[in-house]
Design a protein around this motif. Structure first.
Motif, PDB file in Angstrom:
ATOM      1  N   GLY A 229      23.220 -35.748  -9.847  1.00 25.87           N
ATOM      2  CA  GLY A 229      23.248 -35.078  -8.552  1.00 25.87           C
ATOM      3  C   GLY A 229      24.319 -35.581  -7.608  1.00 25.87           C
ATOM      4  O   GLY A 229      24.475 -35.044  -6.504  1.00 25.87           O
ATOM      5  N   THR A 230      25.085 -36.605  -8.018  1.00 25.32           N
ATOM      6  CA  THR A 230      26.148 -37.128  -7.159  1.00 25.32           C
ATOM      7  C   THR A 230      27.286 -36.116  -7.076  1.00 25.32           C
ATOM      8  O   THR A 230      27.793 -35.655  -8.088  1.00 25.32           O
ATOM      9  CB  THR A 230      26.697 -38.456  -7.702  1.00 25.32           C
ATOM     10  OG1 THR A 230      25.626 -39.386  -7.805  1.00 25.32           O
ATOM     11  CG2 THR A 230      27.766 -39.016  -6.775  1.00 25.32           C
ATOM     12  N   ARG A 231      27.664 -35.774  -5.862  1.00 31.66           N
ATOM     13  CA  ARG A 231      28.738 -34.793  -5.655  1.00 31.66           C
ATOM     14  C   ARG A 231      30.059 -35.514  -5.435  1.00 31.66           C
ATOM     15  O   ARG A 231      30.134 -36.490  -4.692  1.00 31.66           O
ATOM     16  CB  ARG A 231      28.431 -33.909  -4.453  1.00 31.66           C
ATOM     17  CG  ARG A 231      27.187 -33.028  -4.635  1.00 31.66           C
ATOM     18  CD  ARG A 231      26.994 -32.118  -3.433  1.00 31.66           C
ATOM     19  NE  ARG A 231      28.139 -31.246  -3.250  1.00 31.66           N
ATOM     20  CZ  ARG A 231      28.261 -30.389  -2.220  1.00 31.66           C
ATOM     21  NH1 ARG A 231      27.315 -30.318  -1.299  1.00 31.66           N
ATOM     22  NH2 ARG A 231      29.326 -29.619  -2.111  1.00 31.66           N
ATOM     23  N   MET A 232      31.084 -35.020  -6.085  1.00 30.90           N
ATOM     24  CA  MET A 232      32.408 -35.630  -5.945  1.00 30.90           C
ATOM     25  C   MET A 232      33.419 -34.566  -5.564  1.00 30.90           C
ATOM     26  O   MET A 232      33.321 -33.412  -5.984  1.00 30.90           O
ATOM     27  CB  MET A 232      32.833 -36.287  -7.256  1.00 30.90           C
ATOM     28  CG  MET A 232      31.930 -37.420  -7.687  1.00 30.90           C
ATOM     29  SD  MET A 232      32.567 -38.221  -9.162  1.00 30.90           S
ATOM     30  CE  MET A 232      31.128 -39.195  -9.613  1.00 30.90           C
ATOM     31  N   ASP A 233      34.420 -34.977  -4.789  1.00 34.38           N
ATOM     32  CA  ASP A 233      35.491 -34.064  -4.427  1.00 34.38           C
ATOM     33  C   ASP A 233      36.379 -33.814  -5.636  1.00 34.38           C
ATOM     34  O   ASP A 233      36.609 -34.711  -6.446  1.00 34.38           O
ATOM     35  CB  ASP A 233      36.341 -34.642  -3.291  1.00 34.38           C
ATOM     36  CG  ASP A 233      35.554 -34.748  -1.994  1.00 34.38           C
ATOM     37  OD1 ASP A 233      34.618 -33.948  -1.823  1.00 34.38           O
ATOM     38  OD2 ASP A 233      35.883 -35.629  -1.173  1.00 34.38           O
ATOM     39  N   LYS A 234      36.881 -32.610  -5.730  1.00 35.49           N
ATOM     40  CA  LYS A 234      37.728 -32.242  -6.855  1.00 35.49           C
ATOM     41  C   LYS A 234      38.995 -33.098  -6.875  1.00 35.49           C
ATOM     42  O   LYS A 234      39.639 -33.304  -5.856  1.00 35.49           O
ATOM     43  CB  LYS A 234      38.116 -30.758  -6.755  1.00 35.49           C
ATOM     44  CG  LYS A 234      38.898 -30.247  -7.963  1.00 35.49           C
ATOM     45  CD  LYS A 234      39.186 -28.767  -7.815  1.00 35.49           C
ATOM     46  CE  LYS A 234      39.961 -28.253  -9.029  1.00 35.49           C
ATOM     47  NZ  LYS A 234      40.271 -26.816  -8.899  1.00 35.49           N
ATOM     48  N   GLY A 235      39.323 -33.628  -8.037  1.00 38.26           N
ATOM     49  CA  GLY A 235      40.551 -34.383  -8.202  1.00 38.26           C
ATOM     50  C   GLY A 235      40.418 -35.875  -8.004  1.00 38.26           C
ATOM     51  O   GLY A 235      41.328 -36.622  -8.311  1.00 38.26           O
ATOM     52  N   GLU A 236      39.271 -36.346  -7.500  1.00 37.40           N
ATOM     53  CA  GLU A 236      39.142 -37.784  -7.286  1.00 37.40           C
ATOM     54  C   GLU A 236      38.587 -38.466  -8.527  1.00 37.40           C
ATOM     55  O   GLU A 236      37.993 -37.824  -9.392  1.00 37.40           O
ATOM     56  CB  GLU A 236      38.238 -38.072  -6.085  1.00 37.40           C
ATOM     57  CG  GLU A 236      36.784 -37.691  -6.307  1.00 37.40           C
ATOM     58  CD  GLU A 236      35.863 -38.196  -5.198  1.00 37.40           C
ATOM     59  OE1 GLU A 236      34.651 -38.228  -5.424  1.00 37.40           O
ATOM     60  OE2 GLU A 236      36.368 -38.543  -4.135  1.00 37.40           O
ATOM     61  N   THR A 237      38.794 -39.758  -8.623  1.00 40.00           N
ATOM     62  CA  THR A 237      38.299 -40.485  -9.791  1.00 40.00           C
ATOM     63  C   THR A 237      36.801 -40.684  -9.727  1.00 40.00           C
ATOM     64  O   THR A 237      36.170 -40.955 -10.735  1.00 40.00           O
ATOM     65  CB  THR A 237      38.960 -41.870  -9.900  1.00 40.00           C
ATOM     66  OG1 THR A 237      38.584 -42.668  -8.764  1.00 40.00           O
ATOM     67  CG2 THR A 237      40.465 -41.761  -9.949  1.00 40.00           C
ATOM     68  N   GLY A 238      36.226 -40.593  -8.541  1.00 40.63           N
ATOM     69  CA  GLY A 238      34.783 -40.741  -8.399  1.00 40.63           C
ATOM     70  C   GLY A 238      34.330 -42.133  -8.036  1.00 40.63           C
ATOM     71  O   GLY A 238      33.184 -42.335  -7.636  1.00 40.63           O
ATOM     72  N   LEU A 239      35.202 -43.127  -8.154  1.00 41.25           N
ATOM     73  CA  LEU A 239      34.801 -44.501  -7.883  1.00 41.25           C
ATOM     74  C   LEU A 239      34.332 -44.693  -6.450  1.00 41.25           C
ATOM     75  O   LEU A 239      33.304 -45.314  -6.192  1.00 41.25           O
ATOM     76  CB  LEU A 239      35.957 -45.456  -8.172  1.00 41.25           C
ATOM     77  CG  LEU A 239      36.167 -45.870  -9.624  1.00 41.25           C
ATOM     78  CD1 LEU A 239      37.411 -46.735  -9.750  1.00 41.25           C
ATOM     79  CD2 LEU A 239      34.949 -46.599 -10.160  1.00 41.25           C
ATOM     80  N   ALA A 240      35.090 -44.172  -5.506  1.00 40.68           N
ATOM     81  CA  ALA A 240      34.747 -44.380  -4.095  1.00 40.68           C
ATOM     82  C   ALA A 240      33.379 -43.787  -3.764  1.00 40.68           C
ATOM     83  O   ALA A 240      32.590 -44.393  -3.041  1.00 40.68           O
ATOM     84  CB  ALA A 240      35.814 -43.760  -3.201  1.00 40.68           C
ATOM     85  N   THR A 241      33.080 -42.622  -4.317  1.00 39.57           N
ATOM     86  CA  THR A 241      31.797 -41.972  -4.047  1.00 39.57           C
ATOM     87  C   THR A 241      30.641 -42.736  -4.683  1.00 39.57           C
ATOM     88  O   THR A 241      29.625 -43.012  -4.041  1.00 39.57           O
ATOM     89  CB  THR A 241      31.807 -40.525  -4.574  1.00 39.57           C
ATOM     90  OG1 THR A 241      32.838 -39.793  -3.902  1.00 39.57           O
ATOM     91  CG2 THR A 241      30.477 -39.849  -4.343  1.00 39.57           C
ATOM     92  N   VAL A 242      30.793 -43.095  -5.945  1.00 38.49           N
ATOM     93  CA  VAL A 242      29.711 -43.771  -6.677  1.00 38.49           C
ATOM     94  C   VAL A 242      29.356 -45.105  -6.034  1.00 38.49           C
ATOM     95  O   VAL A 242      28.191 -45.508  -6.008  1.00 38.49           O
ATOM     96  CB  VAL A 242      30.116 -43.965  -8.148  1.00 38.49           C
ATOM     97  CG1 VAL A 242      29.151 -44.897  -8.867  1.00 38.49           C
ATOM     98  CG2 VAL A 242      30.164 -42.620  -8.860  1.00 38.49           C
ATOM     99  N   GLN A 243      30.340 -45.787  -5.498  1.00 39.00           N
ATOM    100  CA  GLN A 243      30.103 -47.124  -4.956  1.00 39.00           C
ATOM    101  C   GLN A 243      29.380 -47.129  -3.611  1.00 39.00           C
ATOM    102  O   GLN A 243      29.173 -48.193  -3.026  1.00 39.00           O
ATOM    103  CB  GLN A 243      31.433 -47.870  -4.831  1.00 39.00           C
ATOM    104  CG  GLN A 243      32.025 -48.239  -6.177  1.00 39.00           C
ATOM    105  CD  GLN A 243      33.421 -48.807  -6.058  1.00 39.00           C
ATOM    106  OE1 GLN A 243      33.776 -49.432  -5.063  1.00 39.00           O
ATOM    107  NE2 GLN A 243      34.233 -48.584  -7.078  1.00 39.00           N
ATOM    108  N   THR A 244      28.964 -45.989  -3.145  1.00 34.45           N
ATOM    109  CA  THR A 244      28.178 -45.940  -1.910  1.00 34.45           C
ATOM    110  C   THR A 244      26.712 -45.614  -2.184  1.00 34.45           C
ATOM    111  O   THR A 244      25.921 -45.518  -1.247  1.00 34.45           O
ATOM    112  CB  THR A 244      28.744 -44.881  -0.944  1.00 34.45           C
ATOM    113  OG1 THR A 244      28.668 -43.588  -1.557  1.00 34.45           O
ATOM    114  CG2 THR A 244      30.193 -45.187  -0.587  1.00 34.45           C
ATOM    115  N   VAL A 245      26.351 -45.437  -3.463  1.00 38.34           N
ATOM    116  CA  VAL A 245      24.968 -45.106  -3.814  1.00 38.34           C
ATOM    117  C   VAL A 245      24.484 -46.069  -4.894  1.00 38.34           C
ATOM    118  O   VAL A 245      25.287 -46.624  -5.650  1.00 38.34           O
ATOM    119  CB  VAL A 245      24.849 -43.644  -4.318  1.00 38.34           C
ATOM    120  CG1 VAL A 245      25.229 -42.662  -3.230  1.00 38.34           C
ATOM    121  CG2 VAL A 245      25.723 -43.424  -5.556  1.00 38.34           C
TER     122      VAL A 245
END
Length: 303
Positions: A229-245
């Protein structure tokens, strides 16, 4: 000219008028010139490719198999870590290895199954709070004086000898498998790209990458599993988003020469204690990363 040729020319004159014959002649001339230009362009491309190959060979003097295969070995080890459910490993040798130089890569699990994706993501993998706090937590020698302000988030030069994989990728790009074949057959813009890779390597990237491999006593890998269910912006590696949850992270410390596992574990990364109403995403990432790094350091030390 044979009688048959004369008959052919008379037939053309009877079937086509002056203007039509002029157009046909012009088309023949243009076609001939186009073929000539194409042949000349192909010859120039081939010569350019040969010059690139000569330059690559000169630049690569002194490199050995360990240097040129290191990036691929890290990518392969990352894929293996991401897919493995092998038991934890905690060798005493991990603490010793972590005192030396190392190579670091951190990616999310969805990118860790494909070498191209791993290498693409490595360009954005940075020495974050996880790497910094792990390096501080395992340091055997007394801490050196730091320019960091007291009680700040600064960790000084804790990761000075830890190099991101992307540095190796830039330095060794002209020596990866298939590069020579590409240069020998490249045309147009592809030649420009290959030439640019040589320029980057020659400007200092190769020297830095080579030194990093020579100095590497360990490889530090972290594969972040993405919560459903984690949403990520298109084109990003996802690391920055994952590291906040809150999420699980597979971590490995490998021997820098044999790539044998010295430490391997799956740990929970969680910044919930810092998730106050005023906490920024940057603070959450730093708190979560540092907590994870210290947890790994404690295990490496046998705590």
């Amino acid at each position: 000219m044979t009688p048959d040729d004369d008959d052919t020319l008379r037939t053309i004159r009877r079937r086509f008028g002056t203007f039509e014959r002029f157009c046909i002649g012009a088309a023949v001339i243009i076609g001939t010139l186009s073929v000539g230009a194409s042949v000349q362009g192909a010859r120039k491309d081939a010569e350019h490719g040969q010059r690139l190959l000569e330059r690559q060979r000169e630049l690569g003097v002194g490199l050995d198999e360990r240097h040129v295969s290191f990036v691929e070995r890290v990518a392969s080890a990352t894929r293996e870590l991401a897919s493995s459910e092998a038991p934890d490993v905690a060798s005493p040798a991990a603490l010793t290895a972590l005192q030396g130089g190392g190579v670091y890569l951190r990616v999310i699990s969805s990118r860790a199954a494909d070498e191209r994706e791993i290498l693409r993501a490595s360009r954005e993998s940075s020495k974050d709070a996880f790497a910094s706090c792990l390096s501080l937590g395992v340091r055997e020698t007394a801490a050196e004086p730091s320019a960091c302000a007291p009680e700040s988030g600064c960790v000084g030069e804790a990761t000075a000898r830890l190099v991101n994989l992307r540095i190796l990728l830039a330095g060794f790009a002209p020596f990866r498998e298939g590069w020579q074949a590409s240069a020998a057959n490249a045309t147009g813009i592809e030649l420009a790209v290959l030439s640019s890779e040589l320029d980057v390597a020659a400007s200092g990237a190769l020297s830095r990458a080579r030194s990093a491999v020579d100095d590497a006593s360990f490889v530090l890998l972290a594969v972040d599993e993405v919560p459903q269910g984690t949403r990520m912006d298109k084109g990003e590696t996802g690391l920055a988003t994952v590291q906040t949850v809150p999420h699980d992270v597979k971590i490995a410390v490998l021997d820098g020469r044999t790539f044998a596992p010295l430490f391997r574990a799956k740990l929970r990364a969680d910044a919930v204690p810092a998730a106050s109403p005023g906490a920024t995403t940057s603070v959450l990432r730093q708190v979560q990363g540092c907590s994870l790094g210290l947890a790994v350091a404690e295990r490496v030390r046998g705590g």
